[in-house]
Motif scaffolding. Sequence first.
Motif, mmCIF file in Angstrom:
data_model
loop_
_atom_site.group_PDB
_atom_site.id
_atom_site.type_symbol
_atom_site.label_atom_id
_atom_site.label_comp_id
_atom_site.label_asym_id
_atom_site.label_seq_id
_atom_site.Cartn_x
_atom_site.Cartn_y
_atom_site.Cartn_z
ATOM 1 N N TYR A 254 -4.767 -1.512 -21.618
ATOM 2 C CA TYR A 254 -6.043 -1.901 -21.860
ATOM 3 C C TYR A 254 -6.758 -2.398 -22.915
ATOM 4 N N PRO A 255 -7.906 -2.977 -22.665
ATOM 5 C CA PRO A 255 -8.477 -3.818 -23.861
ATOM 6 C C PRO A 255 -8.642 -3.093 -25.273
ATOM 7 N N ALA A 256 -8.318 -3.600 -26.169
ATOM 8 C CA ALA A 256 -8.609 -2.975 -27.494
ATOM 9 C C ALA A 256 -9.822 -2.264 -27.838
ATOM 10 N N ASP A 257 -10.834 -2.704 -27.234
ATOM 11 C CA ASP A 257 -12.078 -2.290 -27.509
ATOM 12 C C ASP A 257 -12.731 -0.886 -26.535
ATOM 13 N N ARG A 258 -11.421 -0.660 -25.574
ATOM 14 C CA ARG A 258 -11.800 0.348 -24.813
ATOM 15 C C ARG A 258 -10.776 1.581 -24.946
#
Length: 124
Positions: free
Chosen positions: A87-91
Amino acid sequence: MDAAVVADLVMLVHLGFLLYVALGGFLAWRRRWLIVPHVAAASWGLVSATVGIACPLTAWEDAARRRAGEQGLPRGFVDTYLTGVVYPADRLVEAQLLVATIVLVSWAGFALRERRRRRQPVAP
């Protein structure tokens, strides 16, 4: 046993544990006894994620990697292998909430199945 092999095995066990945290409640639908270790595993996951207690598996893998002459884990297991990959790091928060939702759905399904099972008459 070679330290690099030990590190890889610990990493696989850790990944399996995280999968069990997320999906173990569904396994308990078929094997009821699995609900107890799943509650324990999910509780550990919740405490680890919210309080920030380091998982011993992370420390063991890191130590084995360093013994093998590797860099070791620059961050925790989740940050090293999952964040930015699965998953994206900001999520991260959204990913944690998704896992929590999956666990709660599995427990609700388990409770419903148990309720139905207890209501069924016993065959003579």
